[in-house]
Design an enzyme around this catalytic site. Sequence first.
Site, short mmCIF file in Angstrom:
data_model
loop_
_atom_site.label_atom_id
_atom_site.label_comp_id
_atom_site.label_asym_id
_atom_site.label_seq_id
_atom_site.Cartn_x
_atom_site.Cartn_y
_atom_site.Cartn_z
N ASP A 206 16.40 -53.69 -52.38
CA ASP A 206 17.43 -53.13 -53.38
C ASP A 206 17.04 -51.88 -53.71
O ASP A 206 16.38 -51.62 -54.57
CB ASP A 206 17.55 -53.87 -54.43
CG ASP A 206 18.57 -53.53 -55.45
OD1 ASP A 206 18.76 -52.44 -55.38
OD2 ASP A 206 18.74 -54.38 -56.28
N LYS B 16 24.55 -46.74 -57.19
CA LYS B 16 24.23 -45.76 -58.12
C LYS B 16 24.68 -44.26 -57.39
O LYS B 16 25.89 -43.91 -57.49
CB LYS B 16 22.85 -45.88 -58.79
CG LYS B 16 22.74 -47.07 -59.63
CD LYS B 16 21.50 -47.14 -60.64
CE LYS B 16 21.71 -48.06 -61.57
NZ LYS B 16 20.86 -49.21 -61.66
N PHE C 270 14.98 -56.70 -61.45
CA PHE C 270 16.44 -56.35 -61.73
C PHE C 270 17.48 -55.93 -60.80
O PHE C 270 17.29 -54.99 -60.11
CB PHE C 270 16.48 -55.21 -63.06
CG PHE C 270 17.77 -54.88 -63.44
CD1 PHE C 270 18.48 -55.55 -64.40
CD2 PHE C 270 18.79 -54.17 -62.81
CE1 PHE C 270 19.71 -55.41 -65.03
CE2 PHE C 270 20.00 -53.99 -63.46
CZ PHE C 270 20.58 -54.52 -64.42
#
Length: 410
Positions: A234, A263, A149
């Site tokens: 990531d 985030k 993802f």
Amino acid sequence: MITMDHLGTTRTHDLLASEDAHVAHNYHPLDVVVASGAGATLTDTEGVEYLDFLAAYSAANFGHGHPALLAAARAQLDRVTLTSRAFHHDQLGPFAEGLARLVGKDMVLPMNTGAEAVESGIKVARKWGYQVKGVPAGRATIIVAGGNFHGRTTTIISFSDDPEAHDDFGPYTPGFVTVPYGDLDAMRAAITSDVVAVLIEPIQGEAGVRIPPPGYLPGVRALTREHNVLLIADEIQSGLGRTGATLACEHEGVVADVYLLGKALGGGIVPVSAVVADADILGVLRPGQHGSTFGGNPLACAVGHAVVELLATGEYQERATRLGARMRERLDAMLGHGVVAVRSRGLWAGVDIDPAIGTGREVSEALARRRVLVKDTHGSTIRLAPPIVITPAQLDHGMDQLEQVLAELG
Ligand SMILES: *Cc1c(COP(=O)(O)O)cnc(C)c1O
């Protein structure tokens, strides 16, 4: 559909109804309408308090309304919030310098959302491939892992193997090859002279906190180094304290070439993301070749810099390690009692619910009735990622409620 017993008042019903009518149905939220938050607590429109065990998918690692982060944001609100990169401003340099030092690299490319950081990393890797590695024009290939993802843009979903994320959004961006996550031989077999990068999550968050077998990441590191391929980690969900380290790669002693952060970098206040790498890689970008109106804005930089300062103390990483061990101990005791598997690193866990007692969604709904908020993923898994500021007593209370829910459903 309103399933929760306490959502009694007209106002709460009206808010749910107006969302249902006027917000695109691209999420399936639990029926909790949050009105305020503090630390690891969220309070709904009825004044009912919940424990937040999701932390906005790790975007709220430092909890809700962290005093140092709020102070940095408030001070910057009164100065200047947006200049665009057409001019310099006094927040960008200090933020970039601090973040680069925290991560151990030279340079930062500031963006806003995680998906933008991923897109930017892909662009940088392709340009590096053509200009530095010498890949023939138009052939740059990036290897990704199954179950990944990396966000929701058309290019990123082109290499998602989740049908929900992928299907009916084509035509798809070429230039990506998918190999099974955790399979080093498959990765080796996929490397050709056109491969410019491996893009990988050191721990797959959305997939249910999937941790690759020990030695996998160091193996990927050795392979990429041997073949002059960039390793792009990531760390948008795994990074910035969540796993008990600044970067999840550290657990395996791996140093990536490029880190993608997002985030928690925005402190739960504003979207802040970044590509962090050395100058021989990020230096391929020249003026006009990439940008973002909001990327690196003064408010984002002020908050991002305050986040970097929190992490520079090591206090949050240590706390995530300590509380994570406590959470893991409790979860392990639930194995065989409604839980079939637990995967965790630091204060981050994927818990597979025994399908015989219910789905991840059913457990999430039952937990919400007990005032603990989690989110299911991939049917039978719940993901636990409480804010790192959660107290031991709050953590224990959340674990008690999970235990009760499993007993109830079992
Ligand atoms: C959340 C996430 C993204 C995308 O971030 P957005 O801010 O939602 O665009 C990318 N990669 C990983 C690993 C993520 O968890």
